[in-house]
Design a protein around this motif. Structure first.
Motif: not given
Length: 659
Positions: A28-30, A51-53, A125-128, A136-137
């Motif tokens: 689900g991309g979480r 997370d991205a926020e 390190a990025p997470c997609f 997130g990262f």
């Protein structure tokens, strides 16, 4: 793997990033770190995930320890809440790079939410998600604050050492005192400019040579070598950190006095010794001059005391001498037969000679401005010979006079020229003391090319050639302590040159010293000779005031010979109070009297009888202080003076101005 194994954050980044790409994103991309949690908790590296926020979703145990928070106090909170605004700014700058799939990193000082300052190494390190969006990262952090602080402290210390070394180098180079550095073998390894200037060496021909060959005098080199060897083998030194005074040798072989302090400096590889030196030449010279000044002051004090003593002696001697001279003169004038006159002449000659000797001594002792007048050099020589006769005779020294009877007069201060003659004769006497008899001193006078020449020679050892050039220098003397001051010849030279003359030294015919003085002859017309007999001019009414009754009576008898009327003898106070002043045409008064001195008597007498202005003659036997006191009292005027003991001619000379 961990940073403790020697790998850096960037080394770990690639491996962790691959695992994050494969497993950190749930269906689900979480963004989900549960799969890697156990792995991260085992790592000593600080690991956080957001997370991205920018809300934390994970922090491993090392990160929680750094935050000093529990996991539930971190998860769900923003970076700003946990790490502060400084980290928010830095994280925001990373987001664009993370979105491009980059793995940025940085290291710097940051301030956390608690205000603590930390030095961090950070890698991201990025997470997609499945659609390729940034979910997130993960942040990998190492806190190396302590290490950085040590590095900065070390850098600061190195910088301080560099500054200190620069300062020390500048101090050494600009030091006015010599500084030399030698190694354990005694080899010079450095010296400052002051050392080069003091000892006369250039760096190129000094560095690398034994210090003993450079500045240690030959007589001290063995002791220096033994001291170095003893310290090297035993560690015992008698000179380290001690202030010493010694002599050092310069490049030209000359010796100079120095003050020396040696210190040891321990370096990682070896020991060196630093010598701080000070040239004491100027200090020693200053000390020598101060000692000379003390001696000169002591001598001046003795001369001053002698002058005061002579003044007192003169006053005591001149009154009885005045009586002897006056009475013997009267006996000569009134003698009834030739035998009686011869006896009077002998008494008069002896008294007159004693008076001249006293006057000569006093002329040398008194201090007054030069007074130029016509003088006969032969008379000054004879007076000096009389004054020094006893001293020469008691030392078995014969004095010969070879005086030109046709010598022209000179314009001179008789006291000062007499002092020149006396100094030259006394110097000759001192030079002859250690010699076996016969001992001779000869004084000759001649005329020469418009000058009068005085030559004083002796048969002594003469002046060594090595010191002939210094013989007229002030305070230079070869005489033993207590015999001479070294100022006699200097004073002679000064007096002679002030009279327009010259003085020179050479070797006489008998091998001794010969001093030749040249003085310009006077061009003044010779005065007419004085009459020898009593004056027959109109008589004056004269008042004689002297506390020595016999002196006053003797002068009164002389004045009566010249046909003058003498008022009855009175004391100074009686003469002022009882009207004698009103009758007097001329007054003779003694300078030193009890109750009222002669100068005060003069002022009161003139106030009572204005006709006596410039007609009060002061008599004095005080030839040291008396002339100065009279001159100060006269101011711009003139007070006639007659010195004791006085002769018939002295009285005639005074009367000639008033009759």
């Amino acid at each position: 793997m961990s940073a403790a194994d020697g790998e850096t954050v960037s080394d770990l980044q690639d491996g962790i990033a691959a695992m994050v790409r494969d497993e950190a994103v749930a269906p689900g991309g979480r963004f989900d770190t549960g799969i890697l949690g156990r792995l991260f908790d085992a790592m000593p590296l600080r690991v956080t995930a957001a997370d991205a926020e920018g809300r934390f979703v994970y922090a491993n145990r090392a990160a929680l320890a750094m935050f000093e928070l529990k996991r539930e106090e971190v998860v769900g909170h923003t970076v700003r809440d946990i790490l502060g605004a400084d980290m928010v700014a830095r994280t925001a700058a990373m987001l664009l790079a993370l979105q491009r799939g980059e793995t940025p990193q940085w290291s710097d000082w940051v301030t956390d939410a608690n205000g603590a300052r930390r030095y961090l190494e950070q890698a991201y390190a990025p997470c997609f998600d499945g659609q390729g969006g940034l979910a997130g990262f993960i942040a990998l952090t190492r806190d190396i604050t302590a290490l950085k602080e040590r590095e900065e402290a070390l850098e600061a210390r190195i910088a301080a050492l560099n500054v200190a070394e620069t300062i020390n180098t500048a101090i050494i180079k600009t030091s006015i005192d010599p500084i030399m550095v030698v190694d354990e073998e005694g080899i010079l390894i450095d010296l400052n400019p002051a050392a080069m200037a003091t000892f006369g060496y250039a760096r190129s021909n000094a560095v690398g040579r034994p210090i003993s060959d450079l500045i240690i005098p030959p007589a001290m080199r063995r002791a220096h070598a033994n001291g170095m060897a003893r310290y090297t083998s035993t560690g015992i030194s008698r000179v380290l950190d001690q202030r010493m005074s010694m002599e050092a040798q310069r490049a030209d072989g000359s010796l100079i006095p120095i003050e020396l302090t040696i210190s040891e400096i321990s370096l990682p590889q070896r020991r060196v010794f630093t010598a701080h030196l000070r040239d004491l030449s100027q200090i020693r010279e200053a000390e020598r001059q101060m000692e000379q000044q003390r001696d000169r002051l002591h001598q001046a004090e003795k001369l001053s005391a002698m002058g005061s003593l002579l003044a007192g002696v003169a006053h005591e001697l001149n009154n009885p001498l005045a009586i002897l001279v006056a009475q013997s003169t009267l006996l000569m004038e009134t003698a009834v037969d030739a035998a009686q006159k011869r006896r009077a002449e002998r008494i008069h000659a002896a008294a007159d000679r004693a008076g001249r000797i006293v006057k000569s001594f006093l002329a040398m002792a008194r201090q007054r401005p030069e007074k130029r007048e016509t003088a006969q050099l032969n008379d000054l020589v004879r007076a000096t010979a009389e004054m020094l006769a006893y001293g020469l005779r008691s030392h078995d020294v014969t004095l010969g006079l070879d005086l030109d009877p046709h010598l022209p007069t000179i314009l001179a201060d008789q006291d000062f020229i007499g002092q020149v003659v006396a100094n030259l004769v006394i110097n000759a006497q001192h030079a002859l003391i250690e010699m076996e008899p016969p001992r001779h001193v000869t004084i000759s006078t001649r005329r020469k090319n418009g000058h009068v020449r005085l030559v004083v020679s002796d048969n002594g050892p003469g002046v060594p050639d090595a010191i002939v050039g210094r013989i007229f220098d002030p305070y230079f003397t070869t005489k033993p302590a207590g015999v001479g001051t070294g100022i006699g010849l200097s004073i002679c030279k000064s007096i002679v040159e002030s009279h327009g003359g010259s003085i020179a030294l050479d070797r006489g015919e008998e091998g001794g010293a010969r001093f030749t003085v040249l003085l310009p002859a006077a061009v003044l017309a010779e005065a007419a000779p004085e009459a020898e007999g009593p004056d027959d001019r109109n008589g004056l009414t004269i008042l004689v005031v002297d506390d020595e009754v016999d002196v006053g009576a003797s002068l009164a008898e002389m004045l009566e010979l010249f046909g003058h009327r003498i008022l009855p003898a009175q004391t100074a106070r009686e003469a002022l109070d009882e009207g004698a002043i009103a009758e007097a045409d001329l007054v003779f008064v003694d300078l030193r009297m009890p109750g009222i001195d002669g100068l005060k008597f003069r002022d009161q007498a003139i106030a009572l009888n204005p006709r006596l202005a410039d007609r009060v003659v002061i008599m004095t036997g005080d030839a040291v202080e008396g002339p100065g006191a009279i001159e100060r009292h006269a101011g711009d005027g003139n007070i006639p003076v007659m010195e004791k003991p006085f002769t018939l001619n002295d009285v005639r000379r005074i009367l000639a101005a008033f009759t």
